[in-house]
Design a protein around this motif. Structure first.
Motif, short mmCIF file in Angstrom:
data_model
loop_
_atom_site.label_atom_id
_atom_site.label_comp_id
_atom_site.label_asym_id
_atom_site.label_seq_id
_atom_site.Cartn_x
_atom_site.Cartn_y
_atom_site.Cartn_z
N UNK A 94 -1.56 -0.52 3.40
CA UNK A 94 -1.18 -1.06 4.70
C UNK A 94 -1.48 -0.06 5.81
N UNK A 95 -1.19 1.20 5.55
CA UNK A 95 -1.46 2.25 6.54
C UNK A 95 -2.96 2.35 6.82
N UNK A 96 -3.76 2.28 5.77
CA UNK A 96 -5.21 2.41 5.93
C UNK A 96 -5.78 1.28 6.76
N UNK A 97 -5.30 0.06 6.52
CA UNK A 97 -5.86 -1.12 7.19
C UNK A 97 -4.99 -1.61 8.36
N UNK A 98 -3.99 -0.80 8.73
CA UNK A 98 -3.17 -1.08 9.91
C UNK A 98 -2.43 -2.40 9.81
N UNK A 99 -1.86 -2.66 8.66
CA UNK A 99 -1.07 -3.88 8.46
C UNK A 99 0.42 -3.55 8.52
N UNK A 100 1.23 -4.35 9.21
CA UNK A 100 2.69 -4.16 9.16
C UNK A 100 3.19 -4.31 7.72
N UNK A 101 4.28 -3.63 7.41
CA UNK A 101 4.92 -3.71 6.09
C UNK A 101 6.26 -4.43 6.24
N UNK A 102 6.47 -5.47 5.45
CA UNK A 102 7.73 -6.22 5.48
C UNK A 102 8.30 -6.23 4.06
N UNK A 103 9.51 -5.71 3.91
CA UNK A 103 10.12 -5.61 2.58
C UNK A 103 11.31 -6.56 2.46
N UNK A 104 11.57 -6.99 1.23
CA UNK A 104 12.67 -7.91 0.94
C UNK A 104 13.49 -7.30 -0.20
#
Length: 256
Positions: A94-104
């Motif tokens: 996610x960091x590499x491709x600039x994606x937000x991280x959403x955890x459950x």
């Protein structure tokens, strides 16, 4: 029975939505990814890539089973080290491709068995805490059921923490707390009141940012979508360093 312990029972109910169900209600174009590239795959921690309002995101969820067979398969929601290492692999991506991280989050805690300790359970949890704190992409955590101990905290270092109304979030179970403090697990109901583990308690302390409404077995997904959308939008104009600094400030400002 105390109101707090009633909520504990609701949070543990086998009828509650599981992470996979929440993920598949929120996201589209879902691709699940597997393996920690070290030991194996975890069925307790699931994760992958999806789209939210046409924006790619990385999702990570702790999956509890429903029923004995699925419960055994998912270790009853108690992650092993390979689960946390899988989560960290997805965070790196996610960091590499600039994606937000959403955890459950829905776990009584990380698995405390010999095999987990042999494979570095404490190191995996500590590394996950460190990695989440250093991410320069937006991070949102959603406590959907039980949020127990370091097993939950390992996926909770977020810019915003949302919590289902009938979920709990705590340092350990009320039974464990009562066993340590009063040497009697039977005092779990009393412990639940003392621990202040309900969504309202945690909102009042500033630990949880928003409470997601529940009505029986119905969750207000419109509210949850709007909260996620608003948070992602509010962070969209920030630099990675500013996003990380805001996360750091959130935890520094939590009042006891």
């Amino acid at each position: 029975m105390s109101n707090a312990y009633e909520i504990v029972k609701k949070a543990r109910s086998s009828n509650r939505l599981r992470s996979k169900e929440v993920i598949e209600r929120l996201f589209e174009d879902i691709v699940y990814l597997k393996g920690d590239r070290c030991f194996g795959d975890s069925k307790t921690i699931i994760g992958g890539i999806g789209s939210f309002e046409e924006r790619p995101v990385t999702f990570i969820g702790i999956q509890k089973g429903r029923g004995i067979e699925e419960g055994v398969e998912t270790n009853f929601g108690m992650p092993m080290p390979e689960g946390y290492r899988k989560a960290m692999r997805l965070m790196d991506q996610a960091e590499k491709f600039r994606r937000p991280v959403i955890t459950f989050i829905d776990t009584p805690g990380a698995y405390p068995g010999v095999g987990a300790e042999e494979r570095g359970q404490f190191e995996a949890i500590a590394s996950s805490l460190e990695k989440m704190s250093m991410l320069t992409v937006p991070v949102i955590a959603v406590v959907i059921g039980e949020g127990g101990s370091g097993g939950a905290l390992a996926l909770s270092v977020a810019n915003k923490i949302f919590m289902f109304k009938n979920a709990v979030y705590s340092i350990l179970s009320p039974e464990g707390f009562a066993s340590i403090l009063w040497k009697d697990a039977g005092l779990a109901e009393k412990a639940a009141d003392v621990m202040k583990i309900t969504s309202q308690d945690l909102y009042d302390f500033g630990i949880v940012d928003e409470i997601i409404d529940e009505n029986g077995d119905k969750v207000n997904f419109t509210q949850l979508r709007n909260l996620i959308s608003t948070e992602l939008q509010s962070l969209s104009d920030m630099t990675g360093e500013e996003i990380r600094e805001r996360r750091y400030d959130k935890f520094r400002e939590i009042r006891g």
